[in-house]
Design a protein around this motif. Structure first.
Motif, PDB file in Angstrom:
ATOM      1  N   VAL A  13       0.595  -2.930  -9.051  1.00 49.23           N
ATOM      2  CA  VAL A  13       0.291  -1.520  -8.794  1.00 49.23           C
ATOM      3  C   VAL A  13      -0.844  -1.101  -9.723  1.00 49.23           C
ATOM      4  CG1 VAL A  13       1.156   0.849  -8.865  1.00 49.23           C
ATOM      5  CG2 VAL A  13       2.670  -1.009  -8.138  1.00 49.23           C
ATOM      6  N   ARG A  14      -1.813  -0.402  -9.177  1.00 48.38           N
ATOM      7  CA  ARG A  14      -2.897   0.134  -9.994  1.00 48.38           C
ATOM      8  C   ARG A  14      -3.150   1.572  -9.562  1.00 48.38           C
ATOM      9  NH1 ARG A  14      -6.693  -2.039 -13.290  1.00 48.38           N
ATOM     10  NH2 ARG A  14      -8.569  -0.827 -13.689  1.00 48.38           N
ATOM     11  N   ARG A  15      -3.308   2.465 -10.534  1.00 45.40           N
ATOM     12  CA  ARG A  15      -3.548   3.869 -10.229  1.00 45.40           C
ATOM     13  C   ARG A  15      -4.894   4.304 -10.769  1.00 45.40           C
ATOM     14  NH1 ARG A  15       0.253   9.063 -11.954  1.00 45.40           N
ATOM     15  NH2 ARG A  15      -1.155  10.684 -11.198  1.00 45.40           N
ATOM     16  N   SER A  16      -5.616   5.068  -9.960  1.00 40.80           N
ATOM     17  CA  SER A  16      -6.879   5.654 -10.394  1.00 40.80           C
ATOM     18  C   SER A  16      -6.891   7.101  -9.922  1.00 40.80           C
ATOM     19  CB  SER A  16      -8.067   4.884  -9.808  1.00 40.80           C
ATOM     20  OG  SER A  16      -9.285   5.489 -10.185  1.00 40.80           O
ATOM     21  N   GLY A  17      -6.630   8.015 -10.848  1.00 41.20           N
ATOM     22  CA  GLY A  17      -6.539   9.417 -10.474  1.00 41.20           C
ATOM     23  C   GLY A  17      -5.398   9.625  -9.507  1.00 41.20           C
ATOM     24  N   LYS A  18      -5.709  10.178  -8.329  1.00 41.06           N
ATOM     25  CA  LYS A  18      -4.680  10.407  -7.326  1.00 41.06           C
ATOM     26  C   LYS A  18      -4.617   9.284  -6.297  1.00 41.06           C
ATOM     27  CE  LYS A  18      -4.476  15.455  -7.592  1.00 41.06           C
ATOM     28  NZ  LYS A  18      -4.508  16.712  -6.821  1.00 41.06           N
ATOM     29  N   ARG A  19      -5.362   8.213  -6.553  1.00 39.30           N
ATOM     30  CA  ARG A  19      -5.350   7.065  -5.654  1.00 39.30           C
ATOM     31  C   ARG A  19      -4.462   5.968  -6.239  1.00 39.30           C
ATOM     32  NH1 ARG A  19      -7.071   7.301  -0.590  1.00 39.30           N
ATOM     33  NH2 ARG A  19      -7.898   5.175  -0.666  1.00 39.30           N
ATOM     34  N   ILE A  20      -3.812   5.227  -5.356  1.00 44.83           N
ATOM     35  CA  ILE A  20      -2.946   4.141  -5.785  1.00 44.83           C
ATOM     36  C   ILE A  20      -3.273   2.898  -4.965  1.00 44.83           C
ATOM     37  CG2 ILE A  20      -1.096   4.818  -4.188  1.00 44.83           C
ATOM     38  CD1 ILE A  20       0.900   3.846  -6.288  1.00 44.83           C
ATOM     39  N   ARG A  21      -3.327   1.756  -5.638  1.00 45.10           N
ATOM     40  CA  ARG A  21      -3.594   0.489  -4.956  1.00 45.10           C
ATOM     41  C   ARG A  21      -2.396  -0.430  -5.201  1.00 45.10           C
ATOM     42  NH1 ARG A  21      -7.752  -2.779  -3.012  1.00 45.10           N
ATOM     43  NH2 ARG A  21      -7.507  -5.015  -3.408  1.00 45.10           N
ATOM     44  N   ILE A  22      -1.780  -0.867  -4.125  1.00 48.31           N
ATOM     45  CA  ILE A  22      -0.620  -1.753  -4.220  1.00 48.31           C
ATOM     46  C   ILE A  22      -0.953  -3.057  -3.517  1.00 48.31           C
ATOM     47  CG2 ILE A  22       1.806  -2.069  -3.602  1.00 48.31           C
ATOM     48  CD1 ILE A  22       2.058   0.982  -3.554  1.00 48.31           C
ATOM     49  N   THR A  23      -0.736  -4.155  -4.223  1.00 43.98           N
ATOM     50  CA  THR A  23      -0.880  -5.492  -3.639  1.00 43.98           C
ATOM     51  C   THR A  23       0.509  -6.112  -3.595  1.00 43.98           C
ATOM     52  OG1 THR A  23      -3.079  -5.733  -4.602  1.00 43.98           O
ATOM     53  CG2 THR A  23      -1.974  -7.740  -3.858  1.00 43.98           C
ATOM     54  N   ILE A  24       0.913  -6.624  -2.433  1.00 49.27           N
ATOM     55  CA  ILE A  24       2.274  -7.134  -2.280  1.00 49.27           C
ATOM     56  C   ILE A  24       2.269  -8.400  -1.435  1.00 49.27           C
ATOM     57  CG2 ILE A  24       2.705  -5.652  -0.282  1.00 49.27           C
ATOM     58  CD1 ILE A  24       5.608  -5.395  -1.258  1.00 49.27           C
ATOM     59  N   GLN A  25       3.179  -9.327  -1.787  1.00 51.37           N
ATOM     60  CA  GLN A  25       3.314 -10.561  -1.014  1.00 51.37           C
ATOM     61  C   GLN A  25       4.787 -10.881  -0.803  1.00 51.37           C
ATOM     62  OE1 GLN A  25       1.078 -13.515  -3.263  1.00 51.37           O
ATOM     63  NE2 GLN A  25      -0.664 -13.262  -1.890  1.00 51.37           N
ATOM     64  N   LEU A  26       5.088 -11.468   0.351  1.00 51.07           N
ATOM     65  CA  LEU A  26       6.422 -11.949   0.671  1.00 51.07           C
ATOM     66  C   LEU A  26       6.340 -13.465   0.807  1.00 51.07           C
ATOM     67  CD1 LEU A  26       9.395 -11.478   1.567  1.00 51.07           C
ATOM     68  CD2 LEU A  26       8.522 -11.213   3.904  1.00 51.07           C
ATOM     69  N   VAL A  27       7.107 -14.181  -0.012  1.00 52.90           N
ATOM     70  CA  VAL A  27       7.042 -15.646  -0.065  1.00 52.90           C
ATOM     71  C   VAL A  27       8.328 -16.238   0.479  1.00 52.90           C
ATOM     72  CG1 VAL A  27       6.837 -17.658  -1.588  1.00 52.90           C
ATOM     73  CG2 VAL A  27       5.507 -15.570  -2.060  1.00 52.90           C
TER      74      VAL A  27
END
Length: 589
Positions: free
Chosen positions: A275-289
């Motif tokens: 999870v990464r947050r920049s101001g009011k924006r959020i970036r989520i990277t997710i994987q299912l293994v």
């Protein structure tokens, strides 16, 4: 004649190594170099004096710390506890910015001696783990814990494995806490249980703690909260076997591959992300293994406004369920949706509050409640905040953390009722309702609330444990034992509370040997010694019973059987009399 290797090699001896270091030493020196130097010298001298009383040897005094050796791990831990208490006393009346606070790390094993000095892995590990201790605390390895857990009146919180610089194997670490009661609710290291190496289940998953990509400690609560919410959402599907949040979070500080995690928890699927947050924006990277096929079967990046976090959670849940190919009825899928807060700030306050409430300490519990109050100020009808605040009041009542806790249980009940009215799909509110009803000795209402909670979230291991305790206190111990066994499968790093509940259920069934086995398996046996003393007494092993009774009184000098009998929420008077009989036979009054 001795060989060259035998005659010239280093000498070895078993011992305990302790490193203590001052927190923020450079900052203290920059504020007041002369005063700090004098205070540090006095503190190190005091540590040396306390060490002598515990048969410790000062090997080296550093500028801001001390290195000591002890022949006994018990002596070493007892010294560390007294030393930290002494440092608190020395800081009394001193402005907080001038407090001298130590971290302490302890490891035991073989120590190498030669003409050049002292060394070996034992020393290196003790030195490395000292820096991992929170200010004013003591961290020790599993080797030390195993030697002292039955011999000191303290609690031990399992911190999980930690990778140490230049040390081949991760070290399993424990945080020593003098308040032994709340540690019964923290995750524990369970060695050798078949649950941890169970065959992989086809429809099973563990959600590893998401990593926050930013400044350490800045907004970890956002990543942790997202992890917990996805875990909770998936747990509501009856066809899925979902590893409990507390067990997964043991690995929040350690890198573990999805393949290793799958084998460790006995599941087929592993979810991990960042999870990464920049101001009011959020970036989520997710994987299912898929662990069996050792391949990523789904991955996604989300770049959204923070306001969209609930939609992201819902999308992740739907995709994961589809990827695992579990057939979910439309009605159950709809039931998955809980009522989100009307104000996103309320959600953030709750997530931050949870990071404090999970610490199970008086001061952390108070901070959590303030954050939940802030959430309710933003959204007075937010069910999750109402349920969370109810838990803090339950803890106040249970551990007598407040100045006046007489009304805490009533307030907890009212908050839990409000939570269930605000969101009838959220299991948390019904769980808190069950707990409050139990200690008001309203057994039917308690079990009814717990059954409703488990219908809403059938994979919540902590709910199962709490309901099992309610069942045992209601005269249904056989059902309680079966439910606890299921909870232990879902939560491989289950807290001691599960074993405490298990031991109590066995005792009510007169199965004393099994009750003792459960209590003796506790990571922190202090709070289970009442059951242990009663078991020994009922079996006629009075010397052992009196030994355990003495330990009870050492941990709780004011313990009285009559008071405990009034606290027990048993429906059947015969169960109360049975336990009182055991305690009295053990010599407790």
């Amino acid at each position: 004649m001795k060989s060259r290797d035998q005659s010239e090699g280093p000498r070895r001896r078993l011992g305990a190594a302790l490193f203590a270091d001052i927190v923020n030493y450079a900052d203290l020196m920059s504020r007041d170099e002369i005063g700090t130097h004098a205070a540090v010298i006095a503190r190190l001298r005091l540590l040396g004096q306390i060490g002598e009383k515990h048969r410790g040897e000062v090997v080296q005094r550093l500028g801001d710390g001390i290195f000591m050796l002890f022949d006994s791990a018990v002596d070493c831990v007892c010294f560390a506890m007294q030393a930290q208490n002494a440092m608190q006393s020395e800081n009394a009346g001193v402005p907080s910015e001038r407090h001298i606070v130590f971290r302490i790390g302890i490891h035991c094993g073989e120590i190498l001696f030669d003409d050049e000095g002292i060394g070996g892995d034992t020393i290196n590990i003790a030195a490395r783990i000292e820096s991992l201790a929170p200010p004013g605390s003591i961290v020790l390895t599993s080797t030390v814990h195993e030697q002292v857990r039955n011999k000191v009146t303290a609690g031990f919180e399992y911190l999980g494995p930690r990778v140490l610089k230049n040390i081949a194997e991760p070290a399993e670490l424990f945080l020593l806490r003098e308040d032994s009661e709340p540690t019964a609710m923290t995750p524990a290291l369970r060695v050798g249980r078949p649950d941890r190496v169970a065959a992989m289940r086809g429809q099973s998953v563990v959600i590893l703690p998401f990593k926050f990509d930013g400044k350490p400690g800045s907004e970890n609560w956002l990543a942790h909260g997202l992890t917990e919410d996805i875990t909770t959402n998936l747990s509501r599907f009856h066809n899925l076997f979902v590893i409990a949040r507390n067990s997964a979070f043991v690995y929040r500080e350690k890198k573990i591959s999805p393949l290793d995690a799958g084998h460790l928890f006995g599941v087929r699927y592993v979810i991990h992300g960042t999870v990464r947050r920049s101001g009011k924006r959020i970036r989520i990277t997710i994987q299912l293994v898929d662990v069996i096929r050792d391949r990523t079967i789904w991955g996604e990046h989300y770049n959204r406004n923070l306001d969209d976090i609930f939609e992201i959670q819902d999308e992740i849940t739907r995709i994961v369920v589809a990827a695992i190919a579990v057939q979910i009825e439309a009605s159950e899928r709809e039931r998955l949706r809980s009522v989100p807060p009307s104000d996103l700030r309320a959600y953030g306050f709750v997530l931050q509050g949870q990071q404090h409430s999970f610490q199970y300490r008086r001061e952390e519990n108070l901070i959590a409640r303030r954050l939940y109050d802030a959430a309710l100020q933003a959204d007075p009808l937010y069910a999750r905040a109402l349920a969370a605040k109810s838990r803090t009041l339950n803890l106040d009542w249970r551990y007598n953390w407040g100045e006046d806790t007489t009304g805490a249980l009533d307030e907890a009940l009212n908050l839990a009722l409000s939570a269930t009215l605000s969101d009838e799909t959220d299991a948390r509110g019904f769980g808190e309702l069950g707990y409050a009803h139990l200690y008001r000795k309203e057994h039917d209402a308690s079990i009814s609330a717990y059954r409703r909670a488990l219908l809403l979230n059938p994979n919540d291991a902590d709910l199962m444990s709490d309901m099992a305790d309610a069942l045992a206190h209601s005269g249904q111990s056989e059902e309680a034992i079966a439910l606890l066994e299921k909870a232990m499968q879902l939560n491989p790093f289950f807290p001691d509370q599960y074993l405490w509940h298990l031991g109590g259920a066995y005792y009510k069934l007169y199965r004393y040997d099994e009750a003792m086995q459960a209590i003796q398996s506790m990571q922190n046996p202090t709070e289970g010694r009442r059951v242990l003393a009663a078991c020994y007494a009922q079996l006629g092993r009075l010397d052992d019973a009196r030994f355990e009774a003495e330990k009870v009184l050492k941990a709780h000098p004011g313990f009285r059987v009559e008071h405990w009998a009034n606290v027990l929420p048993d429906r059947l008077q015969s169960d109360v009399e049975h336990f009182v009989e055991g305690l009295q036979k053990a010599g407790l009054r």
